[in-house]
Design a protein around this motif. Structure first.
Motif, mmCIF file in Angstrom:
data_model
loop_
_atom_site.group_PDB
_atom_site.id
_atom_site.type_symbol
_atom_site.label_atom_id
_atom_site.label_comp_id
_atom_site.label_asym_id
_atom_site.label_seq_id
_atom_site.Cartn_x
_atom_site.Cartn_y
_atom_site.Cartn_z
ATOM 1 N N ALA A 1 1.014 -1.283 0.043
ATOM 2 C CA ALA A 1 0.027 -0.030 -0.072
ATOM 3 C C ALA A 1 0.824 1.073 0.004
ATOM 4 C CB ALA A 1 -0.978 0.061 1.303
ATOM 5 N N GLN A 2 2.023 1.191 0.321
ATOM 6 C CA GLN A 2 2.863 2.460 0.488
ATOM 7 C C GLN A 2 3.213 2.855 -0.732
ATOM 8 O OE1 GLN A 2 4.767 3.834 3.143
ATOM 9 N NE2 GLN A 2 4.360 2.671 4.766
ATOM 10 N N SER A 3 3.317 2.068 -1.781
ATOM 11 C CA SER A 3 3.762 2.408 -3.164
ATOM 12 C C SER A 3 2.594 3.186 -3.659
ATOM 13 C CB SER A 3 3.821 1.237 -4.038
ATOM 14 O OG SER A 3 4.498 0.238 -3.476
ATOM 15 N N VAL A 4 1.310 3.024 -3.231
ATOM 16 C CA VAL A 4 0.219 3.724 -3.660
ATOM 17 C C VAL A 4 0.120 4.974 -2.795
ATOM 18 C CG1 VAL A 4 -2.249 3.758 -3.918
ATOM 19 C CG2 VAL A 4 -0.959 1.857 -4.348
ATOM 20 N N PHE A 5 0.483 5.194 -1.689
ATOM 21 C CA PHE A 5 0.534 6.373 -0.475
ATOM 22 C C PHE A 5 1.265 7.464 -1.352
ATOM 23 C CE2 PHE A 5 -0.963 3.935 3.360
ATOM 24 C CZ PHE A 5 -1.876 4.964 3.474
ATOM 25 N N ALA A 6 2.546 6.868 -2.308
ATOM 26 C CA ALA A 6 3.576 7.895 -2.500
ATOM 27 C C ALA A 6 2.684 8.842 -3.457
ATOM 28 C CB ALA A 6 4.465 7.163 -3.495
ATOM 29 N N HIS A 7 1.635 8.451 -3.983
ATOM 30 C CA HIS A 7 0.792 9.229 -5.164
ATOM 31 C C HIS A 7 -0.022 10.265 -4.556
ATOM 32 C CE1 HIS A 7 1.332 6.841 -8.733
ATOM 33 N NE2 HIS A 7 1.667 6.002 -7.840
ATOM 34 N N ILE A 8 0.058 10.549 -3.315
ATOM 35 C CA ILE A 8 -0.856 11.675 -2.477
ATOM 36 C C ILE A 8 0.124 13.141 -2.696
ATOM 37 C CG2 ILE A 8 -2.091 10.085 -1.180
ATOM 38 C CD1 ILE A 8 -0.597 11.690 1.475
ATOM 39 N N TRP A 9 1.415 12.717 -2.920
ATOM 40 C CA TRP A 9 2.261 14.046 -2.853
ATOM 41 C C TRP A 9 2.073 14.809 -4.019
ATOM 42 C CZ3 TRP A 9 5.987 14.660 1.297
ATOM 43 C CH2 TRP A 9 6.262 13.628 2.095
ATOM 44 N N ASP A 10 2.482 16.100 -3.999
ATOM 45 C CA ASP A 10 2.250 17.085 -5.023
ATOM 46 C C ASP A 10 3.395 16.604 -6.113
ATOM 47 O OD1 ASP A 10 1.899 19.879 -5.852
ATOM 48 O OD2 ASP A 10 3.838 19.519 -6.330
ATOM 49 N N PRO A 11 2.603 16.449 -7.422
ATOM 50 C CA PRO A 11 3.357 15.738 -8.536
ATOM 51 C C PRO A 11 4.419 16.603 -8.935
ATOM 52 C CG PRO A 11 1.335 16.643 -9.125
ATOM 53 C CD PRO A 11 1.252 16.907 -7.579
ATOM 54 N N ILE A 12 4.635 17.821 -8.889
ATOM 55 C CA ILE A 12 5.504 18.685 -9.577
ATOM 56 C C ILE A 12 6.715 18.725 -8.582
ATOM 57 C CG2 ILE A 12 6.139 20.806 -10.570
ATOM 58 C CD1 ILE A 12 3.850 19.574 -11.836
ATOM 59 N N LEU A 13 6.399 19.245 -7.133
ATOM 60 C CA LEU A 13 7.510 19.715 -6.273
ATOM 61 C C LEU A 13 7.925 18.539 -5.513
ATOM 62 C CD1 LEU A 13 6.557 23.328 -5.481
ATOM 63 C CD2 LEU A 13 8.350 22.557 -6.884
ATOM 64 N N ASP A 14 6.970 17.670 -4.991
ATOM 65 C CA ASP A 14 7.526 16.490 -4.032
ATOM 66 C C ASP A 14 7.903 15.124 -4.543
ATOM 67 O OD1 ASP A 14 6.849 18.459 -2.148
ATOM 68 O OD2 ASP A 14 4.889 17.666 -1.724
ATOM 69 N N ARG A 15 7.069 14.808 -5.786
ATOM 70 C CA ARG A 15 7.003 13.427 -6.230
ATOM 71 C C ARG A 15 8.354 13.073 -6.534
ATOM 72 N NH1 ARG A 15 1.849 10.861 -8.811
ATOM 73 N NH2 ARG A 15 0.781 12.534 -7.524
ATOM 74 N N PRO A 16 8.973 14.016 -7.352
ATOM 75 C CA PRO A 16 10.138 13.794 -8.122
ATOM 76 C C PRO A 16 11.345 13.544 -7.158
ATOM 77 C CG PRO A 16 9.437 15.883 -9.118
ATOM 78 C CD PRO A 16 8.574 15.457 -7.888
ATOM 79 N N LEU A 17 11.095 13.781 -5.548
ATOM 80 C CA LEU A 17 12.017 13.377 -4.669
ATOM 81 C C LEU A 17 11.876 11.894 -4.215
ATOM 82 C CD1 LEU A 17 11.713 16.759 -2.793
ATOM 83 C CD2 LEU A 17 13.842 16.043 -4.118
ATOM 84 N N ARG A 18 10.976 11.209 -4.812
ATOM 85 C CA ARG A 18 10.626 9.766 -4.494
ATOM 86 C C ARG A 18 10.189 9.636 -3.175
ATOM 87 N NH1 ARG A 18 10.814 6.609 -8.125
ATOM 88 N NH2 ARG A 18 11.214 4.680 -6.845
ATOM 89 N N PRO A 19 9.416 10.280 -2.594
ATOM 90 C CA PRO A 19 9.250 10.138 -1.173
ATOM 91 C C PRO A 19 8.335 8.959 -0.664
ATOM 92 C CG PRO A 19 7.336 11.687 -2.101
ATOM 93 C CD PRO A 19 8.470 11.166 -3.102
ATOM 94 N N ASN A 20 8.422 8.809 0.445
ATOM 95 C CA ASN A 20 7.466 7.751 1.160
ATOM 96 C C ASN A 20 6.577 8.438 2.155
ATOM 97 O OD1 ASN A 20 6.704 5.662 3.255
ATOM 98 N ND2 ASN A 20 7.841 4.503 1.897
ATOM 99 N N LEU A 21 5.214 8.048 2.237
ATOM 100 C CA LEU A 21 4.415 8.597 2.925
ATOM 101 C C LEU A 21 4.916 8.928 4.247
ATOM 102 C CD1 LEU A 21 1.546 10.041 2.934
ATOM 103 C CD2 LEU A 21 0.932 7.943 4.045
ATOM 104 N N VAL A 22 5.604 7.745 4.967
ATOM 105 C CA VAL A 22 6.093 7.882 6.288
ATOM 106 C C VAL A 22 6.764 9.221 6.539
ATOM 107 C CG1 VAL A 22 7.329 6.801 8.383
ATOM 108 C CG2 VAL A 22 5.813 5.614 6.717
#
Ligand code: ZN
Lengths: 169, 388
Positions: B121-142
């Motif tokens: 489920a963590q892999s899906v959680f990553a999609h809640i981050w902002d797609p432009i500024l946050d997600r390129p940093l490959r975040p984990n929801l935790v």
């Protein structure tokens, strides 16, 4: 009163034996960055950090936006920032984006930019610093990718490192 | 405005439930709630469904998908969604359906199925981050919680040992909950402090586990409640909700102001002037141990930074002056996001109705509060309930 619940927890092996269908959605998207964040990204390519000022509340906003969500009016002008900042909070992460365990931790946090309004900043990585040396309030500066490798993305900044040489590793 | 009562509640086991579909989980919870209320589906005027992001189980229009299990077919039916805050937002929607005078009986059903996501489920959680500024940093929801926890500990000088006590309390409380996934009667502070590092300061036992499950409530106008369950009149006396800006890197991460606003709205409506004295039991949202403390403070049950001290002094234990998360919470019972309604609203209802069995608190509470939290860490829904 809660009645005794039906069903039970299945082990991984049992779960795999339950009749089910596996599928991967085939979808790709192009998300617009918009005029404010779009220009912010373009400026990163040039090694500059850009903010937007709202003359209504006087805030200098990063990430920049074309309207102020508090005053609910257009923002007024672009403001270049020095790019340096202060760590607001951080984490030492032993998991990657897919929850895989990693041996060398990712250092990540929120920094507030100098020249922006209080607490206004972005999330990014920290580098050239030992995990145990990080602290809230540490002054940091950006370490840029070589110009030829920049692509107008938040990752054009590789990470932020301590401004004080003694704190660097 | 019509007064509204809770007349029945139900919930399923919280666990990885690969065997059952979401629909079947909904049905199980809904049937239990109807049975407790002594009502049939035919006697329900309208149905509310709550479930968190579609991306978790990859099914679009989940409200539509779960409709039959929730008992919504051929009735006024709608889905309400505020991320994790859905757990207490759907009952608020149920409340306004009745308070408005539109309906007399409403069934509220919340469901979550997180075991469908592969590999995790963590892999899906990553999609809640902002797609432009946050997600390129490959975040984990935790990460976002780790950063919030760090800021909270720093600002209010809260010790990790005291935060760990919340995990110990809730996982022990959960031993008495028949639907619990992670109950542990023997857990100690040392276990929590030495558990596997995730994103420090967050370790494994600071977090509630992803889970599958469903829960349901039957709400009725006070007039109807007096007819069908005169032995237990538990009313919804205050509701509140509030959300902060999406610009999370511009926010104060230490004190949840949006929650204080939501709580203030609910308390004013319930005629509560001093929540520190007038609230007898609380079920704040506890997906992480520090969140229980931060939410007690946001709910104005104590001063900022004081929740850790109350926890250390035992005030928040089941036999304490202010029992907090007597259900076992998300930390102990499990975290099927929207379905945690059963351990928030459901638990306060059962406690006020003196139907909590082995979990019944000692101070015979009359007024209780529950809360959920979600969207991008900045939304809260609050419900104040009373026994009449
Ligand atoms: Zn403004």
């Amino acid at each position: 009163m809660i009645s005794q619940p039906r069903g039970r927890k299945l082990s991984r092996e049992e779960a795999e034996r339950v009749p089910h269908v596996v599928a991967r959605p085939k979808a790709r998207y192009a998300w617009s960055a918009g005029p404010a964040t779009g220009r912010f990204l373009e400026e990163l390519k040039e090694g500059r950090v850009l903010a937007r000022r709202c003359n209504g509340c006087g805030r200098v906003l990063v990430p920049p936006r074309m309207f102020c969500e508090r005053c609910f009016r257009p923002t007024d002008e672009w403001v270049y920032l020095p790019g340096t900042g202060t760590i607001q909070t951080y984490s030492i992460s032993y998991i990657d984006t897919d929850a895989n365990r990693i041996a060398k931790p990712i250092l990540v946090g929120v920094l507030a930019f100098d020249g922006a309004s209080e607490g206004c900043g972005i999330m990014h990585y920290f580098g050239e610093v030992a995990p145990e040396k990080l602290y809230i309030g540490m002054e940091v500066e950006p370490v840029w990718k070589p110009q030829a490798e920049r692509e107008g993305a938040i990752t054009d900044i590789k990470y932020f490192r301590p401004r004080r040489k003694e704190d660097r590793q | 405005m019509k007064e509204v009562a809770v007349v029945g509640a139900g919930m399923t086991l919280f666990a990885s439930r690969m065997m059952e579909t979401g629909k079947e989980l909904c049905w199980e919870a809904a049937k239990q709630a109807l049975d407790e209320a002594g009502l049939s589906l035919q006697e329900i005027d309208a149905v509310i469904m709550g479930t968190a992001p579609d991306a978790f189980d990859g099914i679009h229009k989940k409200g539509e998908n779960l409709l039959d299990g929730a008992g919504g077919a051929n009735k006024p039916y709608m889905r309400v969604y505020t991320g994790g805050g859905t757990a207490v937002m759907t009952p608020i929607a149920g409340w306004w359906h009745i308070a408005s005078g539109m309906f007399d009986t409403v069934l509220v059903v919340n469901e979550e199925k997180m075991s469908s996501a592969r590999p995790h489920a963590q892999s899906v959680f990553a999609h809640i981050w902002d797609p432009i500024l946050d997600r390129p940093l490959r975040p984990n929801l935790v990460w976002i919680f780790a950063m919030e926890m760090q800021r909270y500990m720093h600002k209010y000088n809260v010790r990790k040992e005291d935060i760990a006590l919340v995990s110990v309390k809730n996982k022990r409380n959960a031993v008495d909950h028949p639907c619990a996934q992670l109950a542990d009667p023997k857990i100690t502070v040392e276990d929590v402090l030495n558990s596997e590092p995730m994103a420090l300061p967050v370790r494994r036992l600071d977090i509630s586990p992803p889970s599958d499950g469903a829960s349901a409530l039957v709400l009725a106008s006070l007039d109807v409640a007096r007819e069908i369950c005169p032995d237990r009149i538990v009313t919804i006396d205050g509701v509140g909700w509030c959300i902060d800006t999406t610009m999370w890197t511009n926010r104060d991460l230490a004190f949840p102001k949006f929650l204080a606003r939501a709580a203030d709205q609910a308390y004013r409506m319930a005629g509560i002037k001093d929540p520190k004295k007038e609230i007898h039991i609380a079920e704040p949202y506890d997906p992480f141990n520090y969140k229980e403390l931060q939410h007690m403070e946001g709910l104005l049950l104590c001063e900022p930074g004081e929740a850790a001290i109350l926890t250390r002094e035992g005030v928040t234990q089941r036999d304490g002056r202010l029992p907090v998360c007597p259900s076992g919470g998300l930390l102990g019972v499990g975290n099927p996001i929207a379905a945690t309604m059963g351990i928030k609203v459901g638990e306060i209802y059962w406690q006020l109705a003196r139907k909590a069995g082995k979990r019944q608190v000692r101070n015979d509470p009359v007024t209780g509060v529950c809360q959920a939290w979600g969207d991008l860490m900045q939304f809260s829904s609050v419900l104040v309930m009373r026994r009449r």
